[in-house]
Design an enzyme around this catalytic site. Sequence first.
Site, PDB file in Angstrom:
ATOM      1  N   ASN A  77       2.671   3.344 -21.936  1.00  0.00           N
ATOM      2  CA  ASN A  77       2.022   4.131 -20.881  1.00  0.00           C
ATOM      3  C   ASN A  77       0.529   3.840 -20.823  1.00  0.00           C
ATOM      4  O   ASN A  77      -0.172   3.958 -21.822  1.00  0.00           O
ATOM      5  CB  ASN A  77       2.279   5.621 -21.100  1.00  0.00           C
ATOM      6  CG  ASN A  77       3.764   5.938 -20.959  1.00  0.00           C
ATOM      7  OD1 ASN A  77       4.516   5.782 -21.904  1.00  0.00           O
ATOM      8  ND2 ASN A  77       4.181   6.321 -19.777  1.00  0.00           N
ATOM      9  N   LEU A 105       0.814  -1.221   0.000  1.00  0.00           N
ATOM     10  CA  LEU A 105       0.000   0.000   0.000  1.00  0.00           C
ATOM     11  C   LEU A 105       0.851   1.277   0.000  1.00  0.00           C
ATOM     12  O   LEU A 105       0.384   2.336   0.403  1.00  0.00           O
ATOM     13  CB  LEU A 105      -0.996   0.009   1.187  1.00  0.00           C
ATOM     14  CG  LEU A 105      -2.011  -1.133   1.195  1.00  0.00           C
ATOM     15  CD1 LEU A 105      -2.973  -0.991   2.392  1.00  0.00           C
ATOM     16  CD2 LEU A 105      -2.826  -1.173  -0.111  1.00  0.00           C
ATOM     17  N   ALA A 122       5.870  -2.445  -7.535  1.00  0.00           N
ATOM     18  CA  ALA A 122       7.082  -1.692  -7.866  1.00  0.00           C
ATOM     19  C   ALA A 122       6.891  -0.223  -7.521  1.00  0.00           C
ATOM     20  O   ALA A 122       5.761   0.253  -7.390  1.00  0.00           O
ATOM     21  CB  ALA A 122       7.378  -1.815  -9.369  1.00  0.00           C
ATOM     22  N   VAL A 158      -2.795  11.398 -18.477  1.00  0.00           N
ATOM     23  CA  VAL A 158      -4.211  11.493 -18.866  1.00  0.00           C
ATOM     24  C   VAL A 158      -5.062  11.828 -17.642  1.00  0.00           C
ATOM     25  O   VAL A 158      -5.895  12.743 -17.673  1.00  0.00           O
ATOM     26  CB  VAL A 158      -4.690  10.178 -19.536  1.00  0.00           C
ATOM     27  CG1 VAL A 158      -6.195  10.231 -19.805  1.00  0.00           C
ATOM     28  CG2 VAL A 158      -3.925   9.914 -20.830  1.00  0.00           C
ATOM     29  N   TYR A 170      14.590   4.558 -12.438  1.00  0.00           N
ATOM     30  CA  TYR A 170      13.424   3.670 -12.620  1.00  0.00           C
ATOM     31  C   TYR A 170      13.683   2.703 -13.772  1.00  0.00           C
ATOM     32  O   TYR A 170      13.554   1.481 -13.627  1.00  0.00           O
ATOM     33  CB  TYR A 170      12.181   4.533 -12.890  1.00  0.00           C
ATOM     34  CG  TYR A 170      10.930   3.766 -13.281  1.00  0.00           C
ATOM     35  CD1 TYR A 170      10.430   2.730 -12.492  1.00  0.00           C
ATOM     36  CD2 TYR A 170      10.223   4.100 -14.446  1.00  0.00           C
ATOM     37  CE1 TYR A 170       9.274   2.039 -12.865  1.00  0.00           C
ATOM     38  CE2 TYR A 170       9.070   3.421 -14.811  1.00  0.00           C
ATOM     39  CZ  TYR A 170       8.600   2.391 -14.025  1.00  0.00           C
ATOM     40  OH  TYR A 170       7.460   1.717 -14.384  1.00  0.00           O
TER      41      TYR A 170
HETATM   42  N1  LIG Z   1       1.158   2.978 -15.336  1.00  0.00           N
HETATM   43  C1  LIG Z   1       1.842   2.747 -16.434  1.00  0.00           C
HETATM   44  O1  LIG Z   1       1.757   3.510 -17.393  1.00  0.00           O
HETATM   45  C2  LIG Z   1       2.751   1.534 -16.541  1.00  0.00           C
HETATM   46  C3  LIG Z   1       3.230   1.184 -17.813  1.00  0.00           C
HETATM   47  C4  LIG Z   1       4.064   0.061 -17.929  1.00  0.00           C
HETATM   48  C5  LIG Z   1       4.391  -0.670 -16.821  1.00  0.00           C
HETATM   49  N2  LIG Z   1       3.921  -0.312 -15.586  1.00  0.00           N
HETATM   50  C6  LIG Z   1       4.267  -1.170 -14.455  1.00  0.00           C
HETATM   51  O2  LIG Z   1       3.062  -1.742 -14.015  1.00  0.00           O
HETATM   52  C7  LIG Z   1       3.124  -2.026 -12.619  1.00  0.00           C
HETATM   53  C8  LIG Z   1       1.923  -1.397 -11.931  1.00  0.00           C
HETATM   54  O3  LIG Z   1       1.972   0.009 -12.139  1.00  0.00           O
HETATM   55  P1  LIG Z   1       0.779   0.994 -11.768  1.00  0.00           P
HETATM   56  O4  LIG Z   1       0.779   2.085 -12.752  1.00  0.00           O
HETATM   57  O5  LIG Z   1      -0.440   0.213 -11.521  1.00  0.00           O
HETATM   58  O6  LIG Z   1       1.332   1.634 -10.422  1.00  0.00           O
HETATM   59  P2  LIG Z   1       0.818   1.526  -8.904  1.00  0.00           P
HETATM   60  O7  LIG Z   1       1.784   2.301  -8.085  1.00  0.00           O
HETATM   61  O8  LIG Z   1      -0.608   1.893  -8.834  1.00  0.00           O
HETATM   62  O9  LIG Z   1       0.990  -0.038  -8.628  1.00  0.00           O
HETATM   63  C9  LIG Z   1       2.133  -0.575  -8.028  1.00  0.00           C
HETATM   64  C10 LIG Z   1       1.687  -1.237  -6.736  1.00  0.00           C
HETATM   65  O10 LIG Z   1       2.824  -1.865  -6.139  1.00  0.00           O
HETATM   66  C11 LIG Z   1       2.758  -1.642  -4.751  1.00  0.00           C
HETATM   67  N3  LIG Z   1       4.117  -1.788  -4.223  1.00  0.00           N
HETATM   68  C12 LIG Z   1       5.162  -0.936  -4.364  1.00  0.00           C
HETATM   69  N4  LIG Z   1       6.248  -1.407  -3.710  1.00  0.00           N
HETATM   70  C13 LIG Z   1       5.872  -2.607  -3.158  1.00  0.00           C
HETATM   71  C14 LIG Z   1       6.540  -3.546  -2.345  1.00  0.00           C
HETATM   72  N5  LIG Z   1       7.810  -3.379  -1.977  1.00  0.00           N
HETATM   73  N6  LIG Z   1       5.852  -4.652  -1.936  1.00  0.00           N
HETATM   74  C15 LIG Z   1       4.557  -4.824  -2.306  1.00  0.00           C
HETATM   75  N7  LIG Z   1       3.868  -3.953  -3.076  1.00  0.00           N
HETATM   76  C16 LIG Z   1       4.521  -2.856  -3.481  1.00  0.00           C
HETATM   77  C17 LIG Z   1       2.168  -0.256  -4.584  1.00  0.00           C
HETATM   78  O11 LIG Z   1       1.566  -0.044  -3.325  1.00  0.00           O
HETATM   79  C18 LIG Z   1       1.156  -0.223  -5.718  1.00  0.00           C
HETATM   80  O12 LIG Z   1      -0.123  -0.659  -5.278  1.00  0.00           O
HETATM   81  C19 LIG Z   1       4.474  -1.496 -12.157  1.00  0.00           C
HETATM   82  O13 LIG Z   1       5.392  -2.573 -12.130  1.00  0.00           O
HETATM   83  C20 LIG Z   1       4.867  -0.515 -13.242  1.00  0.00           C
HETATM   84  O14 LIG Z   1       6.259  -0.379 -13.333  1.00  0.00           O
HETATM   85  C21 LIG Z   1       3.110   0.777 -15.431  1.00  0.00           C
END
Ligand SMILES: NC(=O)c1ccc[n+]([C@@H]2O[C@H](COP(=O)([O-])OP(=O)(O)OC[C@H]3O[C@@H](n4cnc5c(N)ncnc54)[C@H](O)[C@@H]3O)[C@@H](O)[C@H]2O)c1
Length: 315
Positions: free
Chosen positions: A176, A33, A81, A191, A147
Amino acid sequence: MNILLTGGAGFIGRWVAKQLLEDGHQVWILDDLSNGREENIEELRNHQGLKSFIEGTILNEALLEELFDAHRFDICYHLGASINVQDSIDDPGTTFNNDTIGTFNILEQCRKHRTKVVFMSTCMVYDRCTDASGITEAHPIKPASPYAGAKIAAENMVLSYYHAYGLPAVVIRPFNTYGPFQKTGGEGGVVAIFIKNKLAGRPLAIYGEGTQTRDLLYVSDCARFVVQSGYTDRVDGEIVNAGLGRDITINDLAKTIVGDESRIVHVEHIHPQSEIQKLLCNSDKANRLLDWTPTVSLEEGIQLTEEWIRTTNLI
Ligand SMILES: NC(=O)c1ccc[n+]([C@@H]2O[C@H](COP(=O)([O-])OP(=O)(O)OC[C@H]3O[C@@H](n4cnc5c(N)ncnc54)[C@H](O)[C@@H]3O)[C@@H](O)[C@H]2O)c1
């Protein structure tokens, strides 16, 4: 199947959880979280397939061991992440720990238990796009931010487990992603932030000249791609992209969202050195190996996102 989903209380994670539950699997969600929120999975709470939400970190090796020992996961979708480019520049240690060390901890459990791992990387690992056919998986990478660097390091570890141990593993690089449940504050996506500011009557601020482009993928298309990557061994040992296949400048995106150009302002970029000038996805490989194509257009996706931001109090 028994499935562990890390980061499942986050933006994309909750859509992946929803899809997995609709597909009839038993799902355990692990999220610390740090950026997710329990409200994101509220509507999934009563689903009989959702076995447990565990508030905990992938840095806790004992917790991971306990979970893997107890539930014999068939697949681990690893989305947990730190995701913010600027945060990774300000505090690289947190991103490195969560994105690289955390992935290593997950890999070790997957190796012990022969659990397939789907590693969520990102398009932010690529160097700028240079041709009209878009970025394929063979396109040069560039760690323009900690990152990206942390994700590339983790990707390499994931693929090394495929080669050295024959672990079923896939690296996926969605472009994205945007849609309902993405945060609309400074740490959210472009967005969501633009729509929120439009609705609040605030100006839309663009970093730099606004000529940088993004290939914007609607979140349900992204979740379908993520989930499919776990279901087939055709992608094991592979890197696979997913995007809309159309890029748009940030200037044009702002105009599309707000209409009135007088509400758009340009401000100094906070990290020009880590900006990627052009991102356009070539998803041919996902189409060939996963039979995946995006179904939601940018205009449709923006409308769905706006409706959600307008009607929810979550943000
Ligand atoms: N949003 C984008 O445009 C996008 C695009 C490509 C890839 N990603 C990847 O998709 C994944 C999800 O991204 P998102 O946009 O939903 O972001 P987000 O921050 O909403 O989701 C990541 C989740 O991981 C949790 N988290 C972080 N560190 C943690 C840990 N040490 N242990 C357990 N949980 C942990 C966070 O609380 C969060 O709920 C990520 O790996 C991100 O790199 C995102």
